[in-house]
Design an enzyme around this catalytic site. Structure first.
Site, PDB file in Angstrom:
ATOM      1  N   PHE A  16       0.862  -1.185   0.000  1.00 45.77           N
ATOM      2  CA  PHE A  16       0.000   0.000   0.000  1.00 45.77           C
ATOM      3  C   PHE A  16       0.894   1.230   0.000  1.00 45.77           C
ATOM      4  CE2 PHE A  16      -2.430   3.434   1.912  1.00 45.77           C
ATOM      5  CZ  PHE A  16      -3.631   3.346   1.222  1.00 45.77           C
ATOM      6  N   ASP A  73       9.303   2.914   1.081  1.00 45.36           N
ATOM      7  CA  ASP A  73       8.129   3.585   1.612  1.00 45.36           C
ATOM      8  C   ASP A  73       8.126   3.381   3.123  1.00 45.36           C
ATOM      9  OD1 ASP A  73       5.622   4.246   2.598  1.00 45.36           O
ATOM     10  OD2 ASP A  73       4.516   3.389   0.915  1.00 45.36           O
ATOM     11  N   LYS A  85       3.013  10.217   8.412  1.00 42.22           N
ATOM     12  CA  LYS A  85       2.401   9.707   9.646  1.00 42.22           C
ATOM     13  C   LYS A  85       3.069  10.255  10.910  1.00 42.22           C
ATOM     14  CE  LYS A  85       0.080   5.581   7.799  1.00 42.22           C
ATOM     15  NZ  LYS A  85      -1.297   5.913   8.152  1.00 42.22           N
TER      16      LYS A  85
END
Length: 404
Positions: free
Chosen positions: A138, A223, A252
């Protein structure tokens, strides 16, 4: 007219792409939250691995207040001091030489993919455009990033997806070797798959990807949107493996709850993101940058990072104890304070059921797909909150077992 919103207002006024819980939290402090009725919850969800220092941490609050009274936004027409300080801090703490600031993990990954393609075209020609990613990965919700991500459900129904994207199997180097070639411009990988089930990469796998990229003049993109900024027990997870990427994305936990993200790269690659090739209106916003700098400086200390590793052991111990009693998990895995518990065969697909039961017990948790319970609490969660939260989780699991 003043009014108090309720859960029904979501269905009335918001697009239906989310299905939030019935409770509406209105206040948070540390690792605890309170809803509209004043009921208290322990937070093991962390805003999906975002609230790295819990709720309303005084260091972040002070940074936001101070900057909020000084300068908010300029756009990329001007530089600003907080953004420059943040970029310097990221460079000094990582492999990187250059930083691109933006507002979300999806934006950071979009920038990384565009940079990789542009670098490859400039240095090797138009034919070098293939991007290899992994099934169940993702990387965000832009059309490019959902296409690179390895979960087709997120790109279906929106028309033709961008071309030149290939998917291999995670932790299977042979499957990558079957796809990689001189037309490969980049391999994009999460050091630990988050949404794909909290699955850490093996050292041999990441080392093999680094070697393949070197052999084929391709770029290795990590990532670290979910694993970065202390979540793994190191500032960035690549440090756990000793494998250095060419490009890294972070978001995040970077802002501890304030929207901010960054793409990091080297002097060898950064020139391809020349003037006018990419941008972000809010990227490098002074408010976001000030908060992110405060978060980075607080988290990147031996006390916090060693504390993450200690708390990981506590969480694992509690989960193993619960599982010894109830047998609901097949495997407990993860790094640092991003942990997953895969459901046992007889509870296949029941991870989501635990969330609602946990809310009843005053605990907030997450899932990573239908079959993995995910925990992503504050990096500084007090040990007493861990113990109490786990007691609440066990009561929720007892209810699940009774209903099975």
């Amino acid at each position: 007219m003043d009014y108090t919103p309720n859960r029904h207002d979501f269905d009335r006024y918001m697009t239906p792409n989310y299905a939030p819980q019935e409770v509406i939290p209105v206040r948070g402090k540390g690792s605890r939250l309170w809803d509209q009725q004043g009921r208290e919850y322990i937070d093991f969800a962390g805003g999906i691995a975002v609230n790295a220092l819990g709720h309303c941490h005084p260091v972040l609050v002070e940074a936001l207040k101070t900057q909020g009274e000084t300068l908010w936004h300029l756009s990329n027409v001007f530089a600003n001091e907080p953004a420059l300080k943040l970029a310097k801090a990221l460079v000094e703490r990582t492999f990187a030489d250059k930083v691109f600031l933006c507002s979300s993990g999806g934006e950071a990954n979009e920038a990384a993919l565009k940079l990789a393609r542009r670098w490859a075209v400039e240095h090797h020609g138009e034919h070098k455009d293939k991007i290899i990613s992994f099934r169940q990965s993702f990387h965000g919700r832009t059309f490019f990033t959902v296409s690179v991500g390895g979960q087709p459900k997120y790109s279906q129904g929106f028309g033709p997806i961008p071309g030149g994207i290939l998917h291999a199997d995670y932790n299977d180097l042979e499957s990558v070797m079957q796809l990689v070639g001189d037309d490969t411009c980049a391999i994009m990988v999460e050091p630990m798959q988050g949404e794909g089930g909290i699955l850490p990469a093996t050292p041999d796998f990441l080392e093999g990807l680094r070697q393949l990229c070197d052999e084929h003049n391709a770029l290795l993109i990590f990532d670290e949107v979910q694993t970065g900024v202390g979540r793994s027990g190191e500032l960035y997870a690549y440090k756990n493996y000793g494998v250095t990427p060419d490009i890294l994305t972070t978001a995040k936990s970077l802002g501890g709850g304030f929207p901010v993200a960054a793409m990091l790269t080297t002097d060898r690659i950064a020139p391809s993101l020349a003037i006018g090739t990419h941008g972000s209106t809010y990227g490098g916003n002074a408010l976001a940058s000030a908060v992110a700098l405060a978060a980075i400086e607080f988290i990147d200390t031996p006390q916090v990072l060693e504390g993450v590793k200690k708390r990981h052991a506590l969480f694992r111990g509690h989960l193993e104890t619960i599982n010894a009693k109830h047998g609901v998990f097949k495997e407990i895995r993860g790094m640092g304070l991003l942990m997953g518990a895969q459901m046992a065969t007889e509870y296949e697909g029941r991870a989501k059921d635990i969330l609602a039961l946990a809310i009843e017990e005053g605990l907030m948790a997450l899932i990573a797909g239908p079959n993995v319970l995910r925990l992503a609490p504050s990096l500084v969660i007090p040990e007493e909150d861990i113990a109490e939260g786990m007691a609440r989780l066990e009561r929720a699991i007892e209810k699940l077992v009774v209903k099975a």
